[in-house]
Design an enzyme around this catalytic site. Structure first.
Site, PDB file in Angstrom:
ATOM      1  N   ALA A  74       0.818  -1.214   0.000  1.00  8.95           N
ATOM      2  CA  ALA A  74       0.000   0.000   0.000  1.00  8.95           C
ATOM      3  C   ALA A  74       0.855   1.269   0.000  1.00  8.95           C
ATOM      4  O   ALA A  74       0.443   2.298  -0.526  1.00  8.95           O
ATOM      5  CB  ALA A  74      -0.956   0.008   1.181  1.00  8.95           C
ATOM      6  N   THR A  75       2.039   1.210   0.571  1.00 12.65           N
ATOM      7  CA  THR A  75       2.903   2.400   0.553  1.00 12.65           C
ATOM      8  C   THR A  75       3.196   2.802  -0.892  1.00 12.65           C
ATOM      9  O   THR A  75       3.021   3.968  -1.280  1.00 12.65           O
ATOM     10  CB  THR A  75       4.234   2.132   1.297  1.00 12.65           C
ATOM     11  OG1 THR A  75       3.926   1.805   2.653  1.00 12.65           O
ATOM     12  CG2 THR A  75       5.156   3.328   1.250  1.00 12.65           C
ATOM     13  N   ASN A 154      -6.190   3.271  10.302  1.00 14.17           N
ATOM     14  CA  ASN A 154      -5.371   2.196  10.865  1.00 14.17           C
ATOM     15  C   ASN A 154      -5.158   2.317  12.369  1.00 14.17           C
ATOM     16  O   ASN A 154      -4.843   1.334  13.021  1.00 14.17           O
ATOM     17  CB  ASN A 154      -4.017   2.144  10.154  1.00 14.17           C
ATOM     18  CG  ASN A 154      -3.350   3.489  10.074  1.00 14.17           C
ATOM     19  OD1 ASN A 154      -3.862   4.411   9.426  1.00 14.17           O
ATOM     20  ND2 ASN A 154      -2.223   3.639  10.746  1.00 14.17           N
ATOM     21  N   GLN A 182      -6.786  -1.029   5.229  1.00 17.30           N
ATOM     22  CA  GLN A 182      -7.371  -1.671   6.414  1.00 17.30           C
ATOM     23  C   GLN A 182      -8.739  -2.285   6.150  1.00 17.30           C
ATOM     24  O   GLN A 182      -9.245  -3.015   6.999  1.00 17.30           O
ATOM     25  CB  GLN A 182      -7.497  -0.653   7.567  1.00 17.30           C
ATOM     26  CG  GLN A 182      -6.178  -0.208   8.158  1.00 17.30           C
ATOM     27  CD  GLN A 182      -5.451  -1.313   8.941  1.00 17.30           C
ATOM     28  OE1 GLN A 182      -6.032  -2.324   9.312  1.00 17.30           O
ATOM     29  NE2 GLN A 182      -4.159  -1.118   9.160  1.00 17.30           N
ATOM     30  N   THR A 202      -3.283  -3.812   0.226  1.00 16.54           N
ATOM     31  CA  THR A 202      -2.048  -4.557   0.464  1.00 16.54           C
ATOM     32  C   THR A 202      -2.375  -5.917   1.077  1.00 16.54           C
ATOM     33  O   THR A 202      -3.216  -6.011   1.980  1.00 16.54           O
ATOM     34  CB  THR A 202      -1.077  -3.744   1.362  1.00 16.54           C
ATOM     35  OG1 THR A 202       0.144  -4.462   1.492  1.00 16.54           O
ATOM     36  CG2 THR A 202      -1.639  -3.464   2.755  1.00 16.54           C
ATOM     37  N   THR A 242       9.760  -7.036 -13.052  1.00 16.86           N
ATOM     38  CA  THR A 242       9.294  -8.421 -13.158  1.00 16.86           C
ATOM     39  C   THR A 242       8.304  -8.729 -12.034  1.00 16.86           C
ATOM     40  O   THR A 242       8.559  -8.403 -10.872  1.00 16.86           O
ATOM     41  CB  THR A 242      10.502  -9.379 -13.072  1.00 16.86           C
ATOM     42  OG1 THR A 242      11.411  -9.028 -14.116  1.00 16.86           O
ATOM     43  CG2 THR A 242      10.068 -10.829 -13.219  1.00 16.86           C
ATOM     44  N   CYS A 327       2.643   3.474  15.451  1.00 26.27           N
ATOM     45  CA  CYS A 327       2.968   3.356  14.047  1.00 26.27           C
ATOM     46  C   CYS A 327       4.399   3.766  13.805  1.00 26.27           C
ATOM     47  O   CYS A 327       5.038   3.349  12.861  1.00 26.27           O
ATOM     48  CB  CYS A 327       1.993   4.112  13.168  1.00 26.27           C
ATOM     49  SG  CYS A 327       1.164   2.950  12.070  1.00 26.27           S
TER      50      CYS A 327
HETATM   51  C1  LIG Z   1      -0.383  -0.863   6.489  1.00 22.06           C
HETATM   52  C2  LIG Z   1      -0.924   0.356   5.856  1.00 22.06           C
HETATM   53  C3  LIG Z   1      -0.249   0.981   4.810  1.00 22.06           C
HETATM   54  C4  LIG Z   1       1.106   0.517   4.323  1.00 22.06           C
HETATM   55  O1  LIG Z   1       1.007  -0.710   3.666  1.00 22.06           O
HETATM   56  P1  LIG Z   1       2.324  -1.523   3.247  1.00 22.06           P
HETATM   57  O2  LIG Z   1       1.801  -2.623   2.409  1.00 22.06           O
HETATM   58  O3  LIG Z   1       2.916  -1.997   4.518  1.00 22.06           O
HETATM   59  O4  LIG Z   1       3.205  -0.611   2.495  1.00 22.06           O
HETATM   60  C5  LIG Z   1      -0.816   2.095   4.239  1.00 22.06           C
HETATM   61  N1  LIG Z   1      -1.993   2.568   4.669  1.00 22.06           N
HETATM   62  C6  LIG Z   1      -2.673   1.998   5.679  1.00 22.06           C
HETATM   63  C7  LIG Z   1      -3.976   2.569   6.110  1.00 22.06           C
HETATM   64  C8  LIG Z   1      -2.156   0.880   6.311  1.00 22.06           C
HETATM   65  O5  LIG Z   1      -2.824   0.332   7.319  1.00 22.06           O
END
Ligand SMILES: *Cc1c(COP(=O)(O)O)cnc(C)c1O
Length: 392
Positions: A74-75, A154, A182, A202, A242, A327
């Protein structure tokens, strides 16, 4: 040493057995390990694994499979959506809107854009963490290009009304990005009906492996991203590199499981939440961080007046929970999310986030409840606060 009790699902979830098997199969199979860009038989076997996983993830959010890009999580998806979306629309204007309570992976790309000539409006939620629609409406201008507001927070579990945000953004021809890390797989989520243009998810927050996520990009005029990585031609050149087919297969398997069990999972965490909160709220000077109605029940965040956060965390062992500065647990700064809700430093710093899932047993939640109650009582006895800080 008593057995550790894992209640930190908002940080990462355990990996489902089915996801592990899907990954092992890809790594060990004499064909499926191949590069899915290759046109030979092995490449095509890997490509068909990837396609299947893409369908499973798309199904979770009601998307056309062709609209998903795989990312490392997600980052990266948030960075691609925000940096890439802002650059895609820069010729139209350079104003963006987000909230102070977003994850760092949203906050920091916006801060980077601010240094590069973009203007960002930072909305503050109400004391329960909810967005004010009037403030959002007032923030949108003629040159606004993108709004980023998460689905489930989160730290607090607060749920924003993504459908109403999507509606407002579409009305003003503004891109709506939603960080759904989340909520994906846990709450009903439909990108089409909610009018979401960009959505991040993610796998490791829904029982898949870490290191794999996706960005949904709506297939409509005016919606798109500029790449932030350059390389080969993979994924329409928007996110080259890849593909890690084993991670993708693990993500797909986890998505399939979540889709099949969503309402049962949700009912289970709702029950756990009630047991935990009903017990804890009987203590004096306890504050729920977030909104009592509009929240995801897999997260419970509570503050205790007159209790020091780090001592509380220690007293809670063997519970694996997160603290108010969780966090970024490398710093002891109180959480910026709780500060944005108006919590005092003391209350923010005493916050404990319990987060759990369908794999959490009721007896573990009962143990956590009892442990929390006795820890708060004991700490208040040994170090009675000079004056109770009960500012809500
Ligand atoms: C965990 C989280 C992220 C980051 O996700 P990653 O896959 O660890 O990079 C971003 N946003 C929220 C709301 C999260 O809970």
């Amino acid at each position: 040493m008593p057995r550790a009790i894992y209640l930190d699902h908002a940080a990462t979830t355990p990996v489902a057995t089915e996801a592990v098997s899907a990954m092992t199969k890809c790594l060990e199979d004499p064909l499926r390990f191949a590069n899915p860009s290759s046109i030979h038989a092995a490449g095509q076997a890997a490509a068909s694994e990837e396609k299947h996983a893409r369908e499973q993830v798309a199904n979770l959010i009601g998307a056309d499979p062709a609209t998903l890009l795989w990312t490392s999580g997600a980052t990266e998806a948030n960075n691609l959506a925000i940096l890439g979306g802002a650059r895609f629309r820069a010729h139209r204007g350079r104003h963006l809107v987000t909230m102070r309570t977003e994850h760092k992976a949203v906050v920091d790309p916006f801060k980077a854009l601010e240094k590069n000539g973009y203007e960002v409006t930072w909305l503050t939620p109400d004391a329960g963490g909810l967005l004010s629609f009037d403030e959002l409406r007032a923030a949108i201008r003629n040159d606004t290009q993108l709004v980023s507001i998460m689905h489930v927070n989160n730290e607090t579990g607060v749920i924003q009304d993504v459908g109403a945000i999507g509606e407002l953004c579409r009305e003003h021809d503004v891109l709506y990005h939603c960080d759904a890390a989340q909520s994906a797989g846990k709450l009903p989520l439909d990108v089409m009906s909610a009018k979401i243009d960009l959505l991040s998810l993610t796998a490791h927050k829904f029982y898949g492996p870490p290191g794999i996520g996706a960005l949904y990009i709506a297939n409509r005029d005016g919606c798109g991203v500029e790449p932030i990585l350059y390389g080969g031609g993979q994924q329409r050149r928007l996110r080259p590199g890849t593909l890690p087919v084993h991670l993708i297969a693990g993500c797909g398997a986890a998505a399939g499981l979540m889709a099949n069990n969503r309402s049962r999972n949700l009912a289970h965490v709702q029950k756990l939440y009630e047991v935990l909160w009903d017990g804890i709220k009987g203590l004096p000077d306890i504050f729920l961080n977030g909104n009592a109605e509009q929240h995801f029940p897999g997260i419970l965040n509570v503050s205790a007046a007159g209790v020091e956060g780090e001592s509380l965390l220690l007293a809670l062992e063997p519970l694996c929970v997160a603290s108010g500065s969780a966090c970024n647990s490398l710093s002891s700064e109180p959480s910026y999310v709780l500060r944005a809700l108006g919590r005092s430093d003391q209350l923010a710093q005493s916050a404990i986030r319990f987060s759990f899932g369908h794999d959490t047993a009721l007896k573990d939640i009962e143990f956590a409840r009892d442990r929390y109650i006795s820890a708060v009582r004991r700490l208040r006895e040994v170090a009675p606060p000079a004056h109770q800080d009960s500012r809500a």
